[in-house]
Motif scaffolding. Structure first.
Motif, PDB file in Angstrom:
ATOM      1  N   CYS A   1      -2.319 -42.710   2.424  1.00 29.43           N
ATOM      2  CA  CYS A   1      -3.087 -42.714   1.183  1.00 29.43           C
ATOM      3  C   CYS A   1      -2.450 -41.732   0.211  1.00 29.43           C
ATOM      4  CB  CYS A   1      -4.561 -42.405   1.425  1.00 29.43           C
ATOM      5  SG  CYS A   1      -4.915 -40.801   2.117  1.00 29.43           S
ATOM      6  N   ASN A   2      -2.828 -41.826  -1.046  1.00 26.77           N
ATOM      7  CA  ASN A   2      -2.215 -40.979  -2.074  1.00 26.77           C
ATOM      8  C   ASN A   2      -3.065 -39.756  -2.425  1.00 26.77           C
ATOM      9  OD1 ASN A   2      -4.235 -42.308  -3.477  1.00 26.77           O
ATOM     10  ND2 ASN A   2      -2.985 -42.684  -5.292  1.00 26.77           N
ATOM     11  N   PHE A   3      -3.955 -39.363  -1.526  1.00 24.53           N
ATOM     12  CA  PHE A   3      -4.753 -38.153  -1.721  1.00 24.53           C
ATOM     13  C   PHE A   3      -4.976 -37.516  -0.350  1.00 24.53           C
ATOM     14  CE2 PHE A   3      -7.562 -41.761  -1.282  1.00 24.53           C
ATOM     15  CZ  PHE A   3      -8.555 -41.334  -0.427  1.00 24.53           C
ATOM     16  N   ASN A   4      -5.373 -36.258  -0.341  1.00 18.56           N
ATOM     17  CA  ASN A   4      -5.539 -35.537   0.917  1.00 18.56           C
ATOM     18  C   ASN A   4      -6.890 -35.817   1.558  1.00 18.56           C
ATOM     19  OD1 ASN A   4      -3.033 -34.271   0.846  1.00 18.56           O
ATOM     20  ND2 ASN A   4      -3.800 -32.613  -0.439  1.00 18.56           N
ATOM     21  N   CYS A   5      -6.844 -36.288   2.787  1.00 24.28           N
ATOM     22  CA  CYS A   5      -8.050 -36.465   3.583  1.00 24.28           C
ATOM     23  C   CYS A   5      -7.619 -36.709   5.027  1.00 24.28           C
ATOM     24  CB  CYS A   5      -8.929 -37.589   3.065  1.00 24.28           C
ATOM     25  SG  CYS A   5      -8.257 -39.227   3.219  1.00 24.28           S
ATOM     26  N   SER A   6      -8.527 -36.467   5.927  1.00 21.99           N
ATOM     27  CA  SER A   6      -8.232 -36.701   7.336  1.00 21.99           C
ATOM     28  C   SER A   6      -8.296 -38.201   7.624  1.00 21.99           C
ATOM     29  CB  SER A   6      -9.248 -35.969   8.213  1.00 21.99           C
ATOM     30  OG  SER A   6     -10.520 -36.581   8.099  1.00 21.99           O
ATOM     31  N   ARG A   7      -7.784 -38.618   8.759  1.00 21.06           N
ATOM     32  CA  ARG A   7      -7.832 -40.024   9.155  1.00 21.06           C
ATOM     33  C   ARG A   7      -9.286 -40.502   9.249  1.00 21.06           C
ATOM     34  NH1 ARG A   7      -4.348 -43.628   9.666  1.00 21.06           N
ATOM     35  NH2 ARG A   7      -2.793 -42.138  10.271  1.00 21.06           N
TER      36      ARG A   7
ATOM     37  N   ASP B   1      -7.203 -44.268  -9.355  1.00 23.91           N
ATOM     38  CA  ASP B   1      -6.359 -43.153  -8.916  1.00 23.91           C
ATOM     39  C   ASP B   1      -6.169 -43.052  -7.409  1.00 23.91           C
ATOM     40  OD1 ASP B   1      -6.009 -42.066 -11.593  1.00 23.91           O
ATOM     41  OD2 ASP B   1      -8.137 -41.538 -11.459  1.00 23.91           O
ATOM     42  N   ASP B   2      -6.970 -43.732  -6.617  1.00 21.19           N
ATOM     43  CA  ASP B   2      -6.957 -43.545  -5.167  1.00 21.19           C
ATOM     44  C   ASP B   2      -6.678 -44.847  -4.438  1.00 21.19           C
ATOM     45  OD1 ASP B   2      -7.732 -40.808  -5.451  1.00 21.19           O
ATOM     46  OD2 ASP B   2      -9.801 -41.470  -5.728  1.00 21.19           O
ATOM     47  N   GLY B   3      -5.722 -44.782  -3.515  1.00 20.10           N
ATOM     48  CA  GLY B   3      -5.385 -45.987  -2.779  1.00 20.10           C
ATOM     49  C   GLY B   3      -4.795 -45.710  -1.413  1.00 20.10           C
ATOM     50  N   PHE B   4      -4.648 -46.782  -0.667  1.00 21.34           N
ATOM     51  CA  PHE B   4      -4.145 -46.770   0.703  1.00 21.34           C
ATOM     52  C   PHE B   4      -3.080 -47.851   0.841  1.00 21.34           C
ATOM     53  CE2 PHE B   4      -8.458 -45.309   0.663  1.00 21.34           C
ATOM     54  CZ  PHE B   4      -8.507 -44.278   1.586  1.00 21.34           C
ATOM     55  N   TYR B   5      -2.154 -47.638   1.748  1.00 20.95           N
ATOM     56  CA  TYR B   5      -1.150 -48.656   2.051  1.00 20.95           C
ATOM     57  C   TYR B   5      -1.157 -48.889   3.548  1.00 20.95           C
ATOM     58  CZ  TYR B   5       3.290 -51.179   2.248  1.00 20.95           C
ATOM     59  OH  TYR B   5       4.269 -52.127   2.447  1.00 20.95           O
TER      60      TYR B   5
END
Length: 175
Positions: free
Chosen positions: A5-11, A49-53
């Motif tokens: 993801c393009n931001f900080n976070c845990s799994r 602004d927030d996404g996942f690949y």
């Protein structure tokens, strides 16, 4: 690696965010090339602004996100929807920002052009990273490609929020 993801976070936080019900998500599919439409990964934006690949296009979490969203946003749905359908992924409803831009009278409706001129946001072309004209995406860094794909999905989401929903789009172009 399952996804980035393009931001900080845990799994765990990321999975919780992804499973929350969403009205909209936008999708960008990376394929080997425009001619070889074998999907390599799929980006999902949950906001401008927030996404996942997702590196595995058959990931169950990816399927849940796409199929449970009220509306899936695409930029050039005619390219992406057949790929999703071939993967067994159905959308409840979808919208196309490329068609929407055209209905607003914007003639250069590429995501690259709209990102620069309309959103004033960066856009990195995946194909510009190819060393040879027809090399395809297999020979490039897939972590970098993931970031670019997330950027494309986020820009698609931002376009949906920004462009006016014209009567032409709603009554003629979209149907």
């Amino acid at each position: 690696m399952r996804f980035v993801c393009n931001f900080n976070c845990s799994r765990e936080e990321a999975e919780k965010i992804l499973l929350e019900p969403k009205e909209y998500v936008s999708v960008d599919i990376e394929t080997v090339s425009l001619l070889n439409q074998l999907p390599l990964g799929i980006a999902v934006a949950i906001s401008p602004d927030d996404g996942f690949y997702f590196f595995d296009v058959k990931d169950d979490l990816l399927s849940q996100v796409i199929m449970s969203s009220e509306v899936v946003l695409f930029h050039n749905a005619s390219f992406d929807i057949p790929i999703l359908e071939a993967l067994g992924l159905k959308t409840r409803a979808w919208e196309d920002t490329m068609l929407l831009a055209y209905s607003c009278g914007i003639l250069d409706k590429s995501l690259e052009a709209l990102s620069a001129s309309y959103l004033h946001k960066p856009y990195t072309s995946v194909t510009s990273q190819w060393r040879k004209k027809d090399q395809g995406n297999i020979a490039i860094d897939h972590i970098k490609m993931a970031g670019w794909s997330i950027q494309h999905a986020c820009n698609t989401y931002a376009l949906w929020e920004s462009l006016p929903k014209t009567e032409l789009y709603q009554t003629i172009d979209r149907p």
